[in-house]
Design an enzyme around this catalytic site. Structure first.
Site, PDB file in Angstrom:
ATOM      1  N   CYS A   1       9.830   0.368   1.190  1.00  0.00           N
ATOM      2  CA  CYS A   1       9.748   1.719   0.627  1.00  0.00           C
ATOM      3  C   CYS A   1       9.610   2.776   1.728  1.00  0.00           C
ATOM      4  O   CYS A   1      10.592   3.133   2.351  1.00  0.00           O
ATOM      5  CB  CYS A   1       8.613   1.793  -0.407  1.00  0.00           C
ATOM      6  SG  CYS A   1       8.676   3.305  -1.367  1.00  0.00           S
TER       7      CYS A   1
ATOM      8  N   HIS B   1       9.281  -2.423  -4.195  1.00  0.00           N
ATOM      9  CA  HIS B   1       8.050  -3.026  -3.642  1.00  0.00           C
ATOM     10  C   HIS B   1       8.054  -4.527  -3.929  1.00  0.00           C
ATOM     11  O   HIS B   1       7.687  -4.944  -5.028  1.00  0.00           O
ATOM     12  CB  HIS B   1       6.817  -2.358  -4.255  1.00  0.00           C
ATOM     13  CG  HIS B   1       6.553  -1.003  -3.691  1.00  0.00           C
ATOM     14  ND1 HIS B   1       5.620  -0.769  -2.704  1.00  0.00           N
ATOM     15  CD2 HIS B   1       7.146   0.188  -3.938  1.00  0.00           C
ATOM     16  CE1 HIS B   1       5.634   0.511  -2.380  1.00  0.00           C
ATOM     17  NE2 HIS B   1       6.553   1.112  -3.122  1.00  0.00           N
TER      18      HIS B   1
ATOM     19  N   GLU C   1       6.075  -6.752  -3.031  1.00  0.00           N
ATOM     20  CA  GLU C   1       4.737  -7.342  -3.263  1.00  0.00           C
ATOM     21  C   GLU C   1       4.412  -7.386  -4.755  1.00  0.00           C
ATOM     22  O   GLU C   1       3.474  -8.072  -5.167  1.00  0.00           O
ATOM     23  CB  GLU C   1       3.668  -6.587  -2.468  1.00  0.00           C
ATOM     24  CG  GLU C   1       3.363  -5.166  -2.918  1.00  0.00           C
ATOM     25  CD  GLU C   1       4.270  -4.113  -2.311  1.00  0.00           C
ATOM     26  OE1 GLU C   1       5.395  -4.454  -1.908  1.00  0.00           O
ATOM     27  OE2 GLU C   1       3.851  -2.938  -2.260  1.00  0.00           O
TER      28      GLU C   1
END
Lengths: 244, 189
Positions: B86, B168, B170
């Site tokens: 990002c 993202h 994660e």
């Protein structure tokens, strides 16, 4: 810096102690632990609470949200509260209204949530913050659930279970303190029954009676229990503050 | 040793646990040693034993890193694999001659992987979590590996192991980080 409108400027700081933040507070462990984390980095200016009349609300935790004013008093923090019918999506405008009130009354520059894993909740709050040009912080986002629960207990949070909504929770969980013994049982449930350890999946709800930043602790004086087939609620009818 | 670079508005900020912490857990679980540094505090010594670098994301309203993109010029000379997430992808774009412009996405979106790459999920389209207020026009020569309806989602340098993802990973795409780690030298494991 660059922000949503594409302008370049340095970050704004309007308070001496740090960014002024409002914490979305349901009364449960996650929002109040997020508050605790925020206090260590920035300035928490108020709690923000949305009271939903809909027990199936997608966004807002229900059991005992009426005790948030007592929690705010225990923490010595102002509280901004609004009520919502709890109709999906429409309740977001009520949340936005609550945050706007917190901006007007306490000059908050950002919002803190206790979101752990819920993309549904987090994305909606992020959009509200973007529309209001506010910062949004989720300090428990995708945290290590076991480490978080250990830290919650270690730092002196006293959270009791006020709602269970999943197998294998029985009625003895209502009013049970989240301590090391309870955590041991929760870990076993997480392994065997695939609940989320933190209750993020809606398996259980909590109420924080004491926290490191409370100047007084909450005492439950009168409560009633409803329980049937792995679903139960501890309704606190009367509670007070006592000196720590 | 994997270096996690915190791109948020100040060192040890309230954003750290939200944007560096989850990536650190993926790296640790994959068996790698890691350490983290804020972008404003990085020194050349910090890079000596590093075998891979991950530039982490920031809060939606936090774009200080872009105003201070010149502080990342050391990335032009880095030889180890880099993954920009990002804000990290935006930094890679800016450092290598691309641009960023307003373009907000929040929440889950469908990412289409038009150019297969071992770092991305194997399916031609996958859901991904977005949280950004700017979008990238990649540097000249960089390959666009994936897009969404709103813009470029994944890029790579034509010759070096430098990757950027706008989503993202994660959140619900941990495999992207794990596969990136497999590009890093094995000596730490």
């Amino acid at each position: 810096m660059l922000h949503g409108k594409g302008e370049i400027q340095e970050p704004e700081r309007t308070s001496v102690n740090g960014m002024k933040l409002g914490v979305l507070c349901s009364g449960g462990k996650d929002s109040l632990f997020a508050c605790y984390l925020a206090m260590q980095k920035e300035e928490v200016a108020c709690l923000i609470s949305v009271r939903s009349r809909n027990e199936e609300s997608y966004m807002f935790h229900i059991p005992n949200v009426h005790l948030v004013p007592l929690q705010a008093e225990a923490a010595g923090l102002p509280l901004v509260t609004v009520e919502t019918e709890g109709i999906e999506e429409a309740e977001l405008s009520d949340l936005s209204r609550a945050i706007c009130l917190a901006v007007e009354r306490h000059g908050i520059e950002g919002v803190v949530t206790g979101a752990l894993l819920s993309v549904y909740q987090a994305a909606r709050i992020q959009r509200i913050c973007r529309d209001l040009d506010l910062w949004c912080f989720n300090p428990l986002w995708y945290t290590d659930q076991e480490a978080y629960m250990e830290l919650l207990i270690e730092t002196g949070f006293r959270a009791v279970v006020t709602g269970v909504f999943s197998a294998p929770f029985d009625a003895t969980w209502l009013g049970r303190m989240i301590d090391r013994e309870a955590l041991k049982d929760l870990k076993q449930y997480a392994r065997k029954h695939r609940i989320t350890l933190t209750g993020e999946g809606g398996e259980y709800e909590t109420l924080v009676l004491d926290a490191p930043f409370y100047t007084k602790r909450i005492v439950i004086e009168e409560s009633t229990e409803e329980y049937f087939n792995y679903r139960g609620i501890l309704r606190v009818r009367r509670a007070s503050l006592e000196t720590k | 040793m994997i270096l996690l670079l915190d791109l948020s508005y100040r060192a040890h900020s309230l954003s750290r646990d939200e944007f560096v912490g989850p990536v650190a857990r993926i790296v640790g679980r994959a068996g790698w040693e890691w350490r983290e540094t804020h972008f404003s505090e990085i020194r050349s010594d910090d890079l000596k034993d590093v075998t891979g670098i991950i530039l982490c994301g920031t809060a939606l309203k936090d774009n200080l890193f872009a105003a201070r993109a010149q502080e990342f010029s050391w990335l032009r000379n880095i030889s180890v694999p880099v993954l920009g997430i990002c804000a990290g992808m935006q930094v890679l774009c800016l450092v290598f001659g691309g641009t960023i412009r307003p373009g907000c996405e929040i929440g889950m979106t469908t990412v289409r992987a038009d150019t297969p790459d071992p770092v991305l999920p194997g399916s031609p389209a996958f859901p991904a979590y977005e949280l950004h207020s700017f979008t990238c026009d990649p540097p000249r020569g960089w390959e666009v590996m994936a897009v969404s309806d709103s813009g470029v989602q994944a890029v790579r340098h034509p010759d070096r192991p430098l990757y950027g993802v706008m989503f993202h990973p994660e959140v619900r795409n941990e495999g992207v980080v794990e596969r990136f780690l497999s590009l890093c030298k094995e000596k730490d494991r």
